[in-house]
Design a protein around this motif. Structure first.
Motif, mmCIF file in Angstrom:
data_model
loop_
_atom_site.group_PDB
_atom_site.id
_atom_site.type_symbol
_atom_site.label_atom_id
_atom_site.label_comp_id
_atom_site.label_asym_id
_atom_site.label_seq_id
_atom_site.Cartn_x
_atom_site.Cartn_y
_atom_site.Cartn_z
ATOM 1 N N LYS A 1 20.994 -11.437 54.653
ATOM 2 C CA LYS A 1 20.701 -12.433 55.702
ATOM 3 C C LYS A 1 19.206 -12.788 55.733
ATOM 4 O O LYS A 1 18.354 -12.010 55.304
ATOM 5 N N LYS A 2 18.919 -13.967 56.269
ATOM 6 C CA LYS A 2 17.535 -14.430 56.419
ATOM 7 C C LYS A 2 17.036 -14.014 57.799
ATOM 8 O O LYS A 2 17.652 -14.354 58.808
ATOM 9 N N VAL A 3 15.924 -13.283 57.816
ATOM 10 C CA VAL A 3 15.409 -12.722 59.066
ATOM 11 C C VAL A 3 13.966 -13.183 59.288
ATOM 12 O O VAL A 3 13.097 -12.979 58.426
ATOM 13 N N CYS B 1 20.299 -12.083 66.544
ATOM 14 C CA CYS B 1 21.041 -12.636 65.413
ATOM 15 C C CYS B 1 22.076 -13.661 65.870
ATOM 16 O O CYS B 1 22.708 -13.490 66.928
ATOM 17 N N ALA C 1 17.520 -7.548 53.202
ATOM 18 C CA ALA C 1 17.511 -8.870 53.837
ATOM 19 C C ALA C 1 16.360 -9.702 53.275
ATOM 20 O O ALA C 1 15.488 -9.197 52.569
ATOM 21 N N THR C 2 16.365 -10.992 53.601
ATOM 22 C CA THR C 2 15.320 -11.897 53.134
ATOM 23 C C THR C 2 14.376 -12.243 54.278
ATOM 24 O O THR C 2 14.787 -12.876 55.254
ATOM 25 N N LEU D 1 22.351 -6.646 58.055
ATOM 26 C CA LEU D 1 21.300 -7.631 57.759
ATOM 27 C C LEU D 1 21.199 -7.918 56.265
ATOM 28 O O LEU D 1 20.560 -8.898 55.862
ATOM 29 N N LYS D 2 21.821 -7.089 55.456
ATOM 30 C CA LYS D 2 21.760 -7.281 54.008
ATOM 31 C C LYS D 2 22.243 -8.681 53.629
ATOM 32 O O LYS D 2 23.323 -9.105 54.043
#
Length: 346
Positions: free
Chosen positions: A166-168, A153, A184-185, A163-164
């Motif tokens: 966030k783009k992963v 990250c 997350a996305t 991670l909520k």
């Protein structure tokens, strides 16, 4: 003396002729991307570059890494089926877009360790192979893991809860659904494009193997490293059945033995690379295989381990099952029969 000279010349001509015949018999091979790192460089490519020697067969290999061909990873089994390549290095997560059953042995949370991954592989292998032959007219030669697929990250994180929102970066549908489940996305991006995507903020975090990410320079554009394994990234080799059937039983036996040795060798090497990359990414010694960086290591707590472990029952198996049944009716019960004893899913 003259007879001896003639005999030598004749022997030399026969040897030359034999080599020429060997050179004429060549397999087209589609390999792993150069960008994936040391398994491709130190194990796969040398094996195919010395194919005749390694197999004991009079066959050469015309080896090409996939990222120099213009072919996409999700197309590997298609080009194998149509005969464009005789042997391909299967990138299972991507190939599963054509046949989701193949992904059933690497659902999120299913393979937390190399030992468990080997148990899952041994149990699932006959069924993976049968589906591969049925759907793509190909014979499985063996599979190996890249290793636990872990988290990198750019922004600060202290656990999966961060991670909520966030783009992963993800690489398959099963992982995508898990990432969505924790708020997350998911952003599907090809491996070779991830470093730049992280640098530009297209994605804030990304998941892959610890060693592959190091080789690709991900630690140069990320700061936080969380060594929690979501999947193990199974890859391997398959041969077109028409090509396979042209070999004699003895030749088939020699070729399978050579691939068994290669696959077993990569299993051991993969674990060595993973353990070393865990240290290298955060600046610890010994660091011998990849580049040393100074990322901040995010400790993996019991709560996050439980989230990933529970995902098999709550997210990854149910969503995989729903998709699989649409194209392969009965795959759910088959999976339960094969892997139920290892997962507790009945």
């Amino acid at each position: 003396m003259k007879r001896f000279t003639i005999a030598l010349v004749t022997a030399g001509m026969m040897a030359t002729s034999s080599l020429a015949l060997a050179a004429e018999k060549s397999f087209n091979v589609l390999g792993q991307p150069l960008a994936t790192g040391l398994i491709q460089k130190n194990k796969e490519q040398p094996f195919f570059e010395n194919f005749a020697e390694n197999t004991g067969l009079a066959i050469d290999a015309n080896y090409k890494p996939i990222d120099v061909t213009g072919i996409k990873s999700e197309e590997t089994l298609r080009v194998l089926k149509n005969g464009l390549f005789d042997i391909v290095s299967i990138r299972t997560a991507q190939a599963a877009r054509d046949e989701v059953f193949l992904l059933g042995q690497d659902l999120v949370g299913l393979n937390p360790t190399y030992e468990k991954a080997r148990q899952v592989y041994d149990a699932y292998k006959p069924h993976f192979a049968a589906r591969l032959q049925e759907k793509f007219d190909a014979k499985l030669l063996g599979l190996w893991p890249f290793g636990p697929q872990v988290l990198f990250c750019k922004p600060e994180i202290s656990g999966l809860a961060d991670l909520k929102g966030k783009k992963v970066r993800v690489y398959d549908q099963n992982l995508s659904q898990f990432i969505e489940s924790i708020g997350a996305t998911p952003v599907p991006i090809g491996f070779s494009e991830v470093q730049q995507a992280l640098s530009r903020g297209v994605t804030e975090c990304a998941i892959t193997g610890a060693s592959s990410a190091n080789t690709a320079g991900w630690p140069e554009v990320t700061e936080y490293f969380m060594p929690i394994g979501f999947q193990v990234g199974f890859n391997g080799y398959a041969i077109n059945m028409k090509t396979w059937n042209k070999l004699s039983p003895e030749e088939q036996e020699k070729m399978q033995a050579a691939f068994d040795k290669l696959v077993d060798d990569i299993w051991v090497y993969s674990e060595e690379l993973f353990e070393d990359a865990l240290r290298c990414n955060v600046g610890k010694e010994p660091c011998t295989t990849v580049t040393k960086y100074n990322m901040k290591e995010v400790p993996v707590n019991e709560e996050d381990l439980k989230i990933v472990a529970d995902a098999v029952k709550t997210v990854s198996f149910p969503t995989w099952s729903e998709t699989c049944e649409k194209n392969y009716p009965g795959c759910t019960e088959l999976w339960k029969k094969v892997l139920g004893p290892l997962t507790g899913i009945e």
